[in-house]
Design an enzyme around this catalytic site. Sequence first.
Site, PDB file in Angstrom:
ATOM      1  N   GLY A   1       2.775  -1.277   4.302  1.00 49.78           N
ATOM      2  CA  GLY A   1       2.805   0.149   3.989  1.00 49.78           C
ATOM      3  C   GLY A   1       4.232   0.610   3.743  1.00 49.78           C
ATOM      4  O   GLY A   1       4.800   0.407   2.668  1.00 49.78           O
TER       5      GLY A   1
ATOM      6  N   GLY B   1       2.382   1.823  10.930  1.00 44.79           N
ATOM      7  CA  GLY B   1       3.325   2.932  10.848  1.00 44.79           C
ATOM      8  C   GLY B   1       4.019   3.254  12.158  1.00 44.79           C
ATOM      9  O   GLY B   1       4.639   4.310  12.305  1.00 44.79           O
TER      10      GLY B   1
ATOM     11  N   GLU C   1      -5.537  -5.320  10.312  1.00 43.51           N
ATOM     12  CA  GLU C   1      -4.508  -4.317  10.567  1.00 43.51           C
ATOM     13  C   GLU C   1      -4.797  -3.607  11.884  1.00 43.51           C
ATOM     14  O   GLU C   1      -5.566  -2.633  11.919  1.00 43.51           O
ATOM     15  CB  GLU C   1      -4.495  -3.281   9.432  1.00 43.51           C
ATOM     16  CG  GLU C   1      -4.187  -3.867   8.077  1.00 43.51           C
ATOM     17  CD  GLU C   1      -3.589  -2.814   7.154  1.00 43.51           C
ATOM     18  OE1 GLU C   1      -2.452  -3.006   6.726  1.00 43.51           O
ATOM     19  OE2 GLU C   1      -4.250  -1.799   6.912  1.00 43.51           O
TER      20      GLU C   1
ATOM     21  N   GLU D   1      -6.884   4.327   7.901  1.00 43.71           N
ATOM     22  CA  GLU D   1      -6.681   5.767   7.678  1.00 43.71           C
ATOM     23  C   GLU D   1      -7.922   6.391   7.056  1.00 43.71           C
ATOM     24  O   GLU D   1      -8.268   7.531   7.344  1.00 43.71           O
ATOM     25  CB  GLU D   1      -5.433   5.985   6.809  1.00 43.71           C
ATOM     26  CG  GLU D   1      -4.175   5.744   7.634  1.00 43.71           C
ATOM     27  CD  GLU D   1      -2.966   5.277   6.834  1.00 43.71           C
ATOM     28  OE1 GLU D   1      -2.950   5.435   5.601  1.00 43.71           O
ATOM     29  OE2 GLU D   1      -2.033   4.744   7.476  1.00 43.71           O
TER      30      GLU D   1
ATOM     31  N   SER E   1       3.327  -2.520  10.275  1.00 41.67           N
ATOM     32  CA  SER E   1       4.783  -2.581  10.475  1.00 41.67           C
ATOM     33  C   SER E   1       5.395  -3.918  10.039  1.00 41.67           C
ATOM     34  O   SER E   1       6.316  -4.420  10.689  1.00 41.67           O
ATOM     35  CB  SER E   1       5.136  -2.257  11.928  1.00 41.67           C
ATOM     36  OG  SER E   1       4.700  -0.939  12.254  1.00 41.67           O
TER      37      SER E   1
ATOM     38  N   ASN F   1       0.863  -1.184   0.000  1.00 44.02           N
ATOM     39  CA  ASN F   1       0.000   0.000   0.000  1.00 44.02           C
ATOM     40  C   ASN F   1       0.898   1.231   0.000  1.00 44.02           C
ATOM     41  O   ASN F   1       1.525   1.537   1.008  1.00 44.02           O
ATOM     42  CB  ASN F   1      -0.889  -0.053   1.258  1.00 44.02           C
ATOM     43  CG  ASN F   1      -1.712   1.209   1.437  1.00 44.02           C
ATOM     44  OD1 ASN F   1      -1.792   2.044   0.544  1.00 44.02           O
ATOM     45  ND2 ASN F   1      -2.322   1.335   2.613  1.00 44.02           N
ATOM     46  N   TRP F   2       0.935   1.912  -1.137  1.00 44.29           N
ATOM     47  CA  TRP F   2       1.841   3.062  -1.252  1.00 44.29           C
ATOM     48  C   TRP F   2       1.261   4.340  -0.651  1.00 44.29           C
ATOM     49  O   TRP F   2       1.917   5.379  -0.664  1.00 44.29           O
ATOM     50  CB  TRP F   2       2.232   3.279  -2.719  1.00 44.29           C
ATOM     51  CG  TRP F   2       3.179   2.241  -3.237  1.00 44.29           C
ATOM     52  CD1 TRP F   2       3.754   1.218  -2.527  1.00 44.29           C
ATOM     53  CD2 TRP F   2       3.680   2.120  -4.575  1.00 44.29           C
ATOM     54  NE1 TRP F   2       4.581   0.480  -3.338  1.00 44.29           N
ATOM     55  CE2 TRP F   2       4.554   1.012  -4.610  1.00 44.29           C
ATOM     56  CE3 TRP F   2       3.476   2.840  -5.751  1.00 44.29           C
ATOM     57  CZ2 TRP F   2       5.209   0.608  -5.771  1.00 44.29           C
ATOM     58  CZ3 TRP F   2       4.133   2.437  -6.907  1.00 44.29           C
ATOM     59  CH2 TRP F   2       4.997   1.337  -6.918  1.00 44.29           C
ATOM     60  N   LYS F   3       0.020   4.281  -0.201  1.00 42.93           N
ATOM     61  CA  LYS F   3      -0.611   5.454   0.425  1.00 42.93           C
ATOM     62  C   LYS F   3      -0.398   6.691  -0.448  1.00 42.93           C
ATOM     63  O   LYS F   3      -0.352   6.580  -1.658  1.00 42.93           O
ATOM     64  CB  LYS F   3      -0.079   5.636   1.853  1.00 42.93           C
ATOM     65  CG  LYS F   3      -0.202   4.332   2.664  1.00 42.93           C
ATOM     66  CD  LYS F   3       0.037   4.499   4.131  1.00 42.93           C
ATOM     67  CE  LYS F   3      -0.139   3.148   4.815  1.00 42.93           C
ATOM     68  NZ  LYS F   3      -0.039   3.243   6.266  1.00 42.93           N
TER      69      LYS F   3
ATOM     70  N   HIS G   1      -9.529   0.933   4.718  1.00 46.30           N
ATOM     71  CA  HIS G   1      -8.259   1.087   5.439  1.00 46.30           C
ATOM     72  C   HIS G   1      -8.493   1.976   6.661  1.00 46.30           C
ATOM     73  O   HIS G   1      -9.285   2.917   6.614  1.00 46.30           O
ATOM     74  CB  HIS G   1      -7.204   1.694   4.510  1.00 46.30           C
ATOM     75  CG  HIS G   1      -5.839   1.680   5.116  1.00 46.30           C
ATOM     76  ND1 HIS G   1      -5.431   2.625   6.037  1.00 46.30           N
ATOM     77  CD2 HIS G   1      -4.812   0.818   4.976  1.00 46.30           C
ATOM     78  CE1 HIS G   1      -4.191   2.325   6.418  1.00 46.30           C
ATOM     79  NE2 HIS G   1      -3.799   1.242   5.794  1.00 46.30           N
TER      80      HIS G   1
HETATM   81  P1  PGA Z   1       2.789   0.002   7.699  1.00 44.08           P
HETATM   82  O1  PGA Z   1       1.340   0.254   7.059  1.00 44.08           O
HETATM   83  O2  PGA Z   1       3.328  -1.253   7.069  1.00 44.08           O
HETATM   84  O3  PGA Z   1       3.593   1.226   7.306  1.00 44.08           O
HETATM   85  O4  PGA Z   1       2.607  -0.135   9.163  1.00 44.08           O
HETATM   86  C1  PGA Z   1       0.450  -0.812   6.847  1.00 44.08           C
HETATM   87  C2  PGA Z   1      -0.826  -0.292   6.234  1.00 44.08           C
HETATM   88  O5  PGA Z   1      -1.253   0.810   6.586  1.00 44.08           O
HETATM   89  O6  PGA Z   1      -1.435  -0.970   5.385  1.00 44.08           O
END
Ligand code: PGA
Length: 251
Positions: free
Chosen positions: A235, A174, A168, A98, A214, A9-11, A96
């Site tokens: 991520g 993150g 998640e 976020e 993470s 997931n490149w956000k 997600h």
């Molecule tokens: P992260 O993000 O690997 O940077 O913790 C995971 C995600 O949000 O899908």
Amino acid sequence: MRKPVIAGNWKMYKLLDEAVETALSLKHSVANANHCEVIIAPVFTALKTVCDRLEGSNVKVAAQNCSTEQRHGAQTGEIAADMIKDVGASHVIVGHSERRQLYGETNEAVNLKAIACVNFGLTAIVCVGENLAQRESGRAETVVETQLSRSLEGLTVSDMERIIIAYEPVWAIGTGQTATPEQAQAMHQFIRSAVENLQGNEVAADTRILYGGSVKPDNISGLMAQADIDGALVGGASLDAASFAEIVNYK
Ligand code: PGA
């Protein structure tokens, strides 16, 4: 047998050139990875170009969101699932954390998005997960079960072939604080039994459940060794082609 899925997931990262460069480098380094499905999710503006440049490779492309609406119409700023399909993507990340936290996305919206994906032949990666306060107060399972049952409402057994679940935990995203393989496995097992209650044991046995939060090259193999962990949604560590390739080639 459930084929593992490693999704990046490149956000909201990478301009077009950077996205193409990373995608091409990844295409090369995972060319022989047949043990799992490899997916990357760039931003919308890079979606078509990345799809075109990856055509014929074993890297699939996901969008990070889609509209709840299936019909084209007066929905400024939205992108319908068939528009995503139209440019060559095969998957969409929905719900997600976020998006739930920052954009107020509800389980009902996630459900409509998942239905839109399935209706247009896309696979939805449906994200669920509790936050720290919910875990510390012992409500993690209840929260996840509610997210799951509401997000999957109305889907049929055959629709479930186009659903991947991503667990998640918000406290692990993150933060560098991964769930331990045991913590993740316990929740994945719980999720599989919740899917069994909703859709029966065949669907539960076939549904891929990814862990996210993470995930890094040095913790992926411990996670993948767990019986109910069928892959990862990555991520930060997916932004660099070399580190993501290491995760893909976890075995
Ligand atoms: P992260 O993000 O690997 O940077 O913790 C995971 C995600 O949000 O899908």
